[in-house]
Design a protein around this motif. Structure first.
Motif, PDB file in Angstrom:
ATOM      1  N   ASP A 469       0.828  -1.313   0.163  1.00 62.16           N
ATOM      2  CA  ASP A 469      -0.009   0.099   0.004  1.00 62.16           C
ATOM      3  C   ASP A 469       0.879   1.515  -0.047  1.00 62.16           C
ATOM      4  OD1 ASP A 469       0.848   0.190   2.580  1.00 62.16           O
ATOM      5  OD2 ASP A 469      -0.770  -0.516   3.527  1.00 62.16           O
ATOM      6  N   GLU A 470       0.234   2.540  -0.063  1.00 60.08           N
ATOM      7  CA  GLU A 470       0.904   3.703  -0.091  1.00 60.08           C
ATOM      8  C   GLU A 470       1.855   3.869   1.030  1.00 60.08           C
ATOM      9  OE1 GLU A 470      -2.140   3.168  -0.669  1.00 60.08           O
ATOM     10  OE2 GLU A 470      -1.982   3.768  -3.014  1.00 60.08           O
ATOM     11  N   ALA A 471       1.544   3.639   2.243  1.00 56.76           N
ATOM     12  CA  ALA A 471       2.551   3.692   3.559  1.00 56.76           C
ATOM     13  C   ALA A 471       3.650   2.686   3.346  1.00 56.76           C
ATOM     14  CB  ALA A 471       1.793   3.523   4.782  1.00 56.76           C
ATOM     15  N   SER A 472       3.368   1.572   2.759  1.00 58.72           N
ATOM     16  CA  SER A 472       4.548   0.498   2.883  1.00 58.72           C
ATOM     17  C   SER A 472       5.360   0.895   1.661  1.00 58.72           C
ATOM     18  CB  SER A 472       3.901  -0.941   2.460  1.00 58.72           C
ATOM     19  OG  SER A 472       2.971  -1.274   3.448  1.00 58.72           O
ATOM     20  N   LEU A 473       4.863   1.400   0.583  1.00 64.14           N
ATOM     21  CA  LEU A 473       5.803   1.864  -0.698  1.00 64.14           C
ATOM     22  C   LEU A 473       6.826   2.917  -0.034  1.00 64.14           C
ATOM     23  CD1 LEU A 473       3.604   2.104  -3.712  1.00 64.14           C
ATOM     24  CD2 LEU A 473       5.537   0.531  -3.242  1.00 64.14           C
ATOM     25  N   ARG A 474       6.414   3.930   0.871  1.00 64.92           N
ATOM     26  CA  ARG A 474       7.327   4.778   1.397  1.00 64.92           C
ATOM     27  C   ARG A 474       8.470   4.334   2.066  1.00 64.92           C
ATOM     28  NH1 ARG A 474       2.435   7.984   1.785  1.00 64.92           N
ATOM     29  NH2 ARG A 474       2.043   7.222   3.844  1.00 64.92           N
TER      30      ARG A 474
END
Length: 497
Positions: A469-474
């Motif tokens: 997800d977006e948080a994990s991608l960062r």
């Protein structure tokens, strides 16, 4: 511009916030590519044409001028310290007694202690891995240079970029460490020279009685120490006190003769020359020669993602990238039908986006300094250029990451594009499924969509896949992705933490 200035300019631009800005006209890029004879020359010309180059050049010139002025200031400081040490140890005027051992300790103790500390640090540096400058000096170099450049104007981001670029250049081949070492040799060489001159003038116009003795120790070890100190000066022809002179000048024994005074004075000159000036002179010459060799070996690390992106821009402008998919494969890469499994030897990994909905966010936030974002592929022409760019990368990236969208359903065309990219990369490939949040908002089944993508990607040659997800991608980093590829082979779906 000299080559050193061009290196500093290119490295400063690499650390500049506007480093991705290039001359906007394709004709400018084409001219740079066609007029350059080497890869490094291309990058130097591109750096000189950068919009921020005019603001950085004066800062670089002032930095180099400041280094020369710092060398002069170091010599002057060392000279003043030597004069002060000799003056305080001997004083001026009158007939007086001087403790010979204490005088030698005051004049030779500081430079010999500094020399010993330098040797210890060099041995420690060989045993501890780190950057060429290393330790506290390396940590303080960037803010120190930025602070000094503040005196010369320029924007904060320009000053910080020059400071970081200078540190990057200085870290190559130990150039920065050699420069700092040369400053140390200049300081203590000037100290010994001025101390020698001051002692000569003071002893020429004033009379001193050199005596020796100890309250705590017997005379024999002190006598042996003085004889040992006089051994090297004696080899160079300086008069040194023998056992008879030492016995005569022992404190409380008797009066000091004129011959003994002269012998002690020349012994002092010889000791300062042999133990203070000559070692620093020899070391300074050796360090200067090593610094010149290091400066001659300085070069741009063209394997860095920043320079790889610039070379791809230049090659595209010059028409060197194959626009018809006909570039010959790299013989060193895996371009057969099997999935590539050998990691590349470059310092970065390559990233390609494939038909992402949120294309405005390219390159993604997780693509840092060790990531080479090649292209976001939308058309067949984008695909052909990405294939050619992947084949032309040298050194090879460690692995390839293909970022796709969960919003799109894979088909036979997707599998074909994945296969062409993986074979062109010639390194292990990881399929990264993004745009997780938008897909979940639309009520999509993440597990099923991920399984569909993996079915096509595994047939195309991908070794692993990851849903994030977006948080994990960062939070995603190179080590995590490389670990997944090392343990690949089960075909199970990965989940980002």
């Amino acid at each position: 511009m000299t080559r050193l200035r061009q290196l500093l300019l290119a490295e400063s631009l690499r650390h500049h916030p506007r480093s991705k800005t290039v001359p906007g006209e394709p004709e400018s890029l084409r001219e740079i590519a066609n007029q350059s004879t080497t890869v490094e020359d291309r990058l130097f010309r591109l750096a000189r044409a950068h919009p921020s180059a005019d603001a950085l050049r004066p800062l670089i010139d002032r930095l180099l001028q400041g280094l020369r002025l710092f060398a002069l200031g170091t010599v002057m400081l060392g000279g003043l310290l030597g004069l002060g040490a000799a003056g305080s140890a001997l004083g001026t005027g009158g007939t007086r007694q001087v403790e010979a051992l204490l005088l030698l300790l005051l004049l030779l103790g500081p430079p010999l202690f500094a020399l010993g500390l330098l040797l210890i640090l060099r041995v420690w540096r060989r045993q501890v891995r780190g950057q060429a400058i290393g330790g506290l000096a390396g940590l303080l170099l960037t803010p120190t240079l930025a602070g000094l450049l503040r005196l010369h104007g320029g924007s904060p981001e320009d000053r910080q970029a020059v400071a970081q670029g200078s540190r990057a250049v200085a870290a190559q081949h130990g150039a920065g460490l050699r420069l700092l070492t040369l400053y140390a040799h200049l300081l203590w060489g000037a100290y010994a020279s001025s101390a020698l001159l001051a002692c000569f003038l003071i002893l020429t116009f004033s009379q001193y009685d050199f005596v020796w003795g100890s309250t705590l120790f017997d005379a024999e070890p002190i006598l042996n120490l003085l004889l040992a100190i006089g051994w090297l000066p004696g080899l160079l022809g300086f008069p040194v006190p023998d056992a008879a002179v030492l016995d005569q000048t022992r404190q409380g024994i008797g009066s000091v003769s004129a011959a003994a005074r002269s012998t002690w004075g020349w012994f002092l000159f010889g000791a300062i020359l042999v133990y203070g000036l000559l070692p620093r002179l020899v070391l300074a010459i050796g360090t200067l020669l090593g610094l010149r060799r290091a400066v001659n070996r300085l070069a741009l690390d063209i394997a860095l993602p920043h320079y790889q992106r610039q070379l791809l821009d230049l090659r595209g402008a010059a028409g060197e990238l194959d626009r018809h998919g006909a570039s010959p494969p790299d013989p060193a890469s895996n371009t057969g039908g099997e999935a590539p499994r050998v990691f590349g030897n470059g310092p970065h990994y390559a990233l390609v986006g494939l038909e992402l909905d949120q294309a405005g966010d390219w390159p993604p936030a997780f693509c840092g300094a060790d990531c080479l974002a090649l292209a976001h592929i939308r058309t067949r022409q984008d695909l052909r250029q990405a294939e050619s760019a992947l084949r032309g990368l040298s050194p090879r990236p460690v692995f390839l990451v293909i970022l796709v969208s969960l919003l799109r359903s894979p088909d036979r065309g997707s599998a074909d594009r994945l296969h062409r990219l993986i074979q062109a990369g010639g390194v292990p490939a990881l399929l990264l499924l993004g745009e997780h949040h938008s897909f979940v908002e639309r009520g999509g089944d993440v597990s099923r969509r991920a399984a569909d993508w993996w079915q096509h990607a595994s047939r195309a040659g991908a070794l692993a896949h990851l849903v994030a997800d977006e948080a994990s991608l960062r939070r995603l980093d190179r080590d995590q992705m490389q670990a997944m590829l090392r343990g690949a082979g089960t075909g199970e779906r990965g989940e980002a933490p």
